[in-house]
Design a protein around this motif. Structure first.
Motif, PDB file in Angstrom:
ATOM      1  N   GLU A   1       0.833  -1.205   0.000  1.00  0.00           N
ATOM      2  CA  GLU A   1       0.000   0.000   0.000  1.00  0.00           C
ATOM      3  C   GLU A   1       0.868   1.255   0.000  1.00  0.00           C
ATOM      4  O   GLU A   1       0.595   2.219  -0.741  1.00  0.00           O
ATOM      5  CB  GLU A   1      -0.928   0.004   1.230  1.00  0.00           C
ATOM      6  CG  GLU A   1      -2.037  -1.020   1.156  1.00  0.00           C
ATOM      7  CD  GLU A   1      -2.889  -1.013   2.418  1.00  0.00           C
ATOM      8  OE1 GLU A   1      -2.606  -0.192   3.324  1.00  0.00           O
ATOM      9  OE2 GLU A   1      -3.804  -1.829   2.505  1.00  0.00           O
ATOM     10  N   LEU A   4       2.438   1.713  -3.479  1.00  0.00           N
ATOM     11  CA  LEU A   4       1.487   2.200  -4.473  1.00  0.00           C
ATOM     12  C   LEU A   4       1.146   3.670  -4.245  1.00  0.00           C
ATOM     13  O   LEU A   4       1.044   4.469  -5.190  1.00  0.00           O
ATOM     14  CB  LEU A   4       0.218   1.341  -4.448  1.00  0.00           C
ATOM     15  CG  LEU A   4       0.395  -0.108  -4.932  1.00  0.00           C
ATOM     16  CD1 LEU A   4      -0.886  -0.902  -4.706  1.00  0.00           C
ATOM     17  CD2 LEU A   4       0.774  -0.141  -6.404  1.00  0.00           C
ATOM     18  N   ARG A   5       0.962   4.019  -2.965  1.00  0.00           N
ATOM     19  CA  ARG A   5       0.619   5.405  -2.648  1.00  0.00           C
ATOM     20  C   ARG A   5       1.748   6.344  -3.062  1.00  0.00           C
ATOM     21  O   ARG A   5       1.529   7.406  -3.655  1.00  0.00           O
ATOM     22  CB  ARG A   5       0.323   5.540  -1.160  1.00  0.00           C
ATOM     23  CG  ARG A   5      -0.225   6.919  -0.762  1.00  0.00           C
ATOM     24  CD  ARG A   5      -0.527   6.986   0.732  1.00  0.00           C
ATOM     25  NE  ARG A   5      -1.595   6.035   1.070  1.00  0.00           N
ATOM     26  CZ  ARG A   5      -1.408   4.937   1.789  1.00  0.00           C
ATOM     27  NH1 ARG A   5      -0.181   4.641   2.225  1.00  0.00           N
ATOM     28  NH2 ARG A   5      -2.402   4.137   2.059  1.00  0.00           N
ATOM     29  N   GLU A   6       2.986   5.939  -2.748  1.00  0.00           N
ATOM     30  CA  GLU A   6       4.152   6.748  -3.121  1.00  0.00           C
ATOM     31  C   GLU A   6       4.259   6.858  -4.641  1.00  0.00           C
ATOM     32  O   GLU A   6       4.579   7.911  -5.190  1.00  0.00           O
ATOM     33  CB  GLU A   6       5.433   6.109  -2.565  1.00  0.00           C
ATOM     34  CG  GLU A   6       5.691   6.422  -1.112  1.00  0.00           C
ATOM     35  CD  GLU A   6       6.542   7.658  -0.944  1.00  0.00           C
ATOM     36  OE1 GLU A   6       7.599   7.749  -1.596  1.00  0.00           O
ATOM     37  OE2 GLU A   6       6.134   8.534  -0.170  1.00  0.00           O
ATOM     38  N   GLY A   7       3.996   5.754  -5.337  1.00  0.00           N
ATOM     39  CA  GLY A   7       4.094   5.766  -6.792  1.00  0.00           C
ATOM     40  C   GLY A   7       3.090   6.709  -7.431  1.00  0.00           C
ATOM     41  O   GLY A   7       3.391   7.373  -8.433  1.00  0.00           O
ATOM     42  N   LEU A   8       1.892   6.777  -6.864  1.00  0.00           N
ATOM     43  CA  LEU A   8       0.874   7.689  -7.394  1.00  0.00           C
ATOM     44  C   LEU A   8       1.225   9.143  -7.116  1.00  0.00           C
ATOM     45  O   LEU A   8       0.966  10.031  -7.930  1.00  0.00           O
ATOM     46  CB  LEU A   8      -0.491   7.346  -6.794  1.00  0.00           C
ATOM     47  CG  LEU A   8      -1.110   6.024  -7.269  1.00  0.00           C
ATOM     48  CD1 LEU A   8      -2.340   5.682  -6.451  1.00  0.00           C
ATOM     49  CD2 LEU A   8      -1.457   6.110  -8.751  1.00  0.00           C
ATOM     50  N   GLU A   9       1.819   9.363  -5.931  1.00  0.00           N
ATOM     51  CA  GLU A   9       2.161  10.738  -5.567  1.00  0.00           C
ATOM     52  C   GLU A   9       3.417  11.223  -6.278  1.00  0.00           C
ATOM     53  O   GLU A   9       3.568  12.412  -6.567  1.00  0.00           O
ATOM     54  CB  GLU A   9       2.352  10.835  -4.048  1.00  0.00           C
ATOM     55  CG  GLU A   9       1.069  10.615  -3.259  1.00  0.00           C
ATOM     56  CD  GLU A   9       1.308  10.607  -1.751  1.00  0.00           C
ATOM     57  OE1 GLU A   9       2.492  10.720  -1.345  1.00  0.00           O
ATOM     58  OE2 GLU A   9       0.331  10.483  -0.990  1.00  0.00           O
ATOM     59  N   ARG A  10       4.359  10.289  -6.578  1.00  0.00           N
ATOM     60  CA  ARG A  10       5.621  10.682  -7.231  1.00  0.00           C
ATOM     61  C   ARG A  10       5.878   9.738  -8.411  1.00  0.00           C
ATOM     62  O   ARG A  10       6.783   8.909  -8.365  1.00  0.00           O
ATOM     63  CB  ARG A  10       6.774  10.621  -6.230  1.00  0.00           C
ATOM     64  CG  ARG A  10       6.615  11.567  -5.019  1.00  0.00           C
ATOM     65  CD  ARG A  10       7.921  11.651  -4.230  1.00  0.00           C
ATOM     66  NE  ARG A  10       8.253  10.396  -3.568  1.00  0.00           N
ATOM     67  CZ  ARG A  10       9.498  10.034  -3.205  1.00  0.00           C
ATOM     68  NH1 ARG A  10      10.515  10.831  -3.482  1.00  0.00           N
ATOM     69  NH2 ARG A  10       9.711   8.890  -2.586  1.00  0.00           N
ATOM     70  N   PRO A  11       5.091   9.843  -9.462  1.00  0.00           N
ATOM     71  CA  PRO A  11       5.167   8.868 -10.568  1.00  0.00           C
ATOM     72  C   PRO A  11       6.482   8.882 -11.333  1.00  0.00           C
ATOM     73  O   PRO A  11       6.797   7.905 -12.021  1.00  0.00           O
ATOM     74  CB  PRO A  11       3.995   9.284 -11.467  1.00  0.00           C
ATOM     75  CG  PRO A  11       3.755  10.725 -11.134  1.00  0.00           C
ATOM     76  CD  PRO A  11       4.041  10.858  -9.670  1.00  0.00           C
ATOM     77  N   ASP A  12       7.275   9.949 -11.234  1.00  0.00           N
ATOM     78  CA  ASP A  12       8.538  10.005 -11.974  1.00  0.00           C
ATOM     79  C   ASP A  12       9.724   9.482 -11.170  1.00  0.00           C
ATOM     80  O   ASP A  12      10.867   9.537 -11.631  1.00  0.00           O
ATOM     81  CB  ASP A  12       8.825  11.453 -12.404  1.00  0.00           C
ATOM     82  CG  ASP A  12       7.783  11.952 -13.392  1.00  0.00           C
ATOM     83  OD1 ASP A  12       7.265  11.113 -14.138  1.00  0.00           O
ATOM     84  OD2 ASP A  12       7.484  13.158 -13.375  1.00  0.00           O
TER      85      ASP A  12
END
Length: 685
Positions: A1, A4-12
């Motif tokens: 979780e 995924l949350r980090e990936g959505l907030e910092r997609p680059d």
């Protein structure tokens, strides 16, 4: 979780740099579990702390060695005299002084003298090869060496400021008063050389402050009682010796100095521990196992020894459980650390529920921080493996004359710089458990711990590679538990010109300590490689290869006793056959196997042999002769004439007296000491 949350907030952001933890868990592993602040005498040096204790208890016993006792006043006066001699020879602040002494009360006095003079000490083990001693002397740039008559011939040629204790007449004429002038607690107190991965040993510069913090943690967590007694049994070149020597000495506790021969023999060892009333001890797990095998009811043998500390190796859960059964009521600590962190960084007190494969290494000691991070430097969540970094007051200054290596291993603290400016990269892999304790998992490199000795396999490989007949060399560990030993896998130059294992052992013994000499040698056509080009160490055991011959003419057993001893060796050493003139230690034997061997001889051949007899008679032929001699003397295991509790008949006296004539001085002293303590051995009055 979290990922995924980090990936959505910092997609680059690269996946490896995304946080796996919530802010709350990060605060827990970085901050909460590292709240270890505690007061301690941070500005006091080891020498100052000792002098303060002398003022408090001048007539109390400080040291005990071979039946003699020294008070704090006597030790202080002897150290002051020697310290003044050192200073007059220019050995003061900033100097490094080699200690080339056998373990004794004089060794402790010499350490104190060096520290009082403002210098730092560098252990020079008399058992090391001359080339190793010379290397340390030159690498450290020693400005002086303290030796004794028994070790004088080990002093390297050209060494300056050599003080031979028995021959230095000027010591007696010096003042016994404490010396003026003080060094800072941030200064180095000692330099201990450890194995180096590049083939060159490296000196760790430990400080007074780091040692005092470690002492204070133990004094506070497990306080001494007034009547306690400790013992010193570890070689000076190992960092555990620092607590063993100074931990009791600075706290007013009597310390029994044990010679190596006593420590090697479990019966003598336990006897001395009981007779002297030793109450706490530090030892490696493999040594604890040897004592338990020798004395299954350990608590009955040494009932007063209530605090046991294990360090230097991972502590198996089954061994901890076995100890608890053998000694209910005693405490067993599992302590983790290394020379770079003043010996100890974390500890765990063994509990009833510690029934896993390995006992946890616990929580940080006082004023110490421990972090577990991934390859990107991010702290990892509970249960995830990562490299262990240590910060705090115990960190060494670095590696002597190794600026680059110091920079690589002692790095800036990017996680909590307000707590510790630097962190030490241990190279150990660990993970946090849910209760905030650490679990040791293994190593990131080829460093190992074998029977408490820290060994860089790369150092052995470098020395092997310097042999003209060897093109490539890799060293690995074979076997499990106490059967572990070092094995060398070799690619030869042009067939190796008939190189034998015995020749290689002799070559290595001239350059390396005994513990670093492999037990077996295997010739292989080529070494297994990983796709990266590095050696695949995990595949070494599958290579097979051809075992190098010993290079000696093999001769089988010539009588029944030699056959019995040879079979015991073959079982212990895991070899197909043993020749009567082959050396036990050259075949891979070591001190723990010696204990098992004497136990099997006692059980199978019904003969009691002292452990030292193996060291003095390391071949099947010589040891079998000792067995036959013991049988001729009637020294049967546990039921010998000398051990019977009834008084002998008058007709027995001549036989007993003739046996006494054949005893060594050490055996006679042991019998007399026991008799004087009221134990009847049936000797004529």
């Amino acid at each position: 979780e979290n990922l995924l949350r980090e990936g959505l907030e910092r997609p680059d952001t690269p996946v490896g740099e995304l946080n796996l933890m919530s802010a709350e868990e990060r605060a827990q592993v970085v901050v909460e579990w590292n709240r270890t602040e505690a007061e301690y005498p941070r500005e006091v040096t080891i020498a100052q702390a000792f002098e303060q204790q002398v003022e408090r208890t001048p007539e109390a016993t400080a040291l005990v060695f071979e039946g003699r006792r020294w008070t704090y006043r006597e030790v202080n006066e002897e150290a002051n005299r020697l310290a003044r001699v050192l200073q007059k020879r220019g050995l003061g602040e900033g100097s490094l002084v080699g200690i080339l002494l056998e373990r004794s009360a004089a060794m402790v006095t010499a350490l104190l003298a060096v520290l009082k003079a403002g210098a730092a000490y560098v252990p020079l083990d008399p058992a090391y090869p001359p080339e190793r001693i010379r290397f340390v002397q030159e690498d450290a740039g020693l400005t002086g060496i303290i030796a004794e008559a028994a070790t004088r011939d080990r002093v390297p040629d050209g060494a300056s400021n050599v003080v031979v204790l028995e021959e230095c007449a000027e010591i007696a004429g010096e003042s016994t008063e404490n010396l003026p002038g003080r060094v800072s607690s941030e200064q180095r107190a000692y330099v201990i050389y450890t194995s180096g991965s590049t083939g060159t040993p490296k000196g760790v510069e430990g400080t007074h402050r780091g040692a005092m913090n470690r002492f204070s943690w133990m004094w506070r967590t497990y306080p001494f009682q007034a009547d306690e007694v400790c013992c010193q049994k570890t070689n000076l070149g190992f960092v555990d010796s620092i607590w063993e020597i100074f931990g009791p000495l600075l706290a007013g506790i009597a310390n029994v100095i044990l010679p190596p021969a006593t420590v090697r023999d479990p019966e003598q060892f336990l006897q001395v521990l009981a007779e002297e009333g030793v109450s706490r001890i530090v030892l490696v797990p493999s040594q604890l196992r040897a004592l338990l095998e020798h004395a299954p009811k350990l608590g009955e043998r040494v009932p007063g020894l209530k605090l046991w500390s294990c360090s230097g190796e991972a502590l198996p859960g089954e061994l901890a459980k076995r100890f608890a059964e053998a000694f209910p009521g005693a405490k067993l600590l599992n302590i983790y650390g290394c020379s770079e962190v003043a010996a100890d960084a974390s500890w765990h007190e063994v509990e009833e529920g510690d029934d896993g494969a390995w006992v946890p290494i616990g929580k940080p000691i006082s004023n110490t921080q421990i972090y577990v991070v991934d390859e990107y430097g991010n702290p990892v969540p509970v249960g995830v493996r990562g490299e262990i970094y240590v910060g705090g007051e115990g960190l060494a200054r670095g590696y002597l004359n190794r600026g680059k290596l110091t920079g690589e291993r002692f790095v800036g603290n990017w996680l909590a710089p307000e707590r510790s400016a630097r962190l030490y990269r241990t190279g150990d892999v660990g993970r946090w458990l849910k209760d905030g304790e650490l679990e040791y998992v293994g190593r990131m490199d080829s460093q190992i711990k074998l029977r408490g000795q820290r060994i860089e396999l790369g150092e052995i490989e470098a020395v092997l590679g310097s042999h003209s007949a060897i093109r490539e060399a890799v060293v690995a560990v074979r076997g499990e538990g106490e059967q572990q030993s070092l094995a060398a896998y070799l690619v030869m130059q042009g067939g190796g010109r008939g190189l034998g294992a015995g020749e290689l052992r002799r070559y290595l013994r001239g350059k390396l300590p005994e513990a670093m000499v492999p037990a077996s040698y295997w010739e292989v056509e080529k070494l297994p490689l990983l796709p990266s080009g590095k050696v695949n160490r995990a595949a070494l055991g599958e290579l097979g290869g051809v075992a190098l011959a010993e290079g000696e003419q093999w001769q089988g057993p010539r009588n029944e006793t030699e056959g019995q001893v040879a079979r015991i060796w073959e079982e212990l050493l895991k070899v197909e056959r043993v020749g009567v003139e082959q050396n036990f230690f050259e075949l891979g034997g070591h001190s723990l196997l010696v204990l098992q061997m004497t136990a099997r001889i006692r059980r199978q051949l019904e003969v009691e042999l002292p452990v030292r007899s193996v060291f003095e008679n390391p071949t099947v032929a010589a040891l079998a002769a000792q067995v036959d001699q013991a049988r001729a003397l009637g020294l049967k295991a546990r039921t010998s004439t000398l051990q019977r509790r009834h008084s002998p008949a008058a007709s027995d006296e001549e036989a007993i007296l003739s046996q006494l004539d054949k005893l060594s001085r050490e055996e006679a002293r042991s019998l007399l000491k026991a008799a004087l303590k009221g134990k009847s051995y049936g000797l004529p009055s």
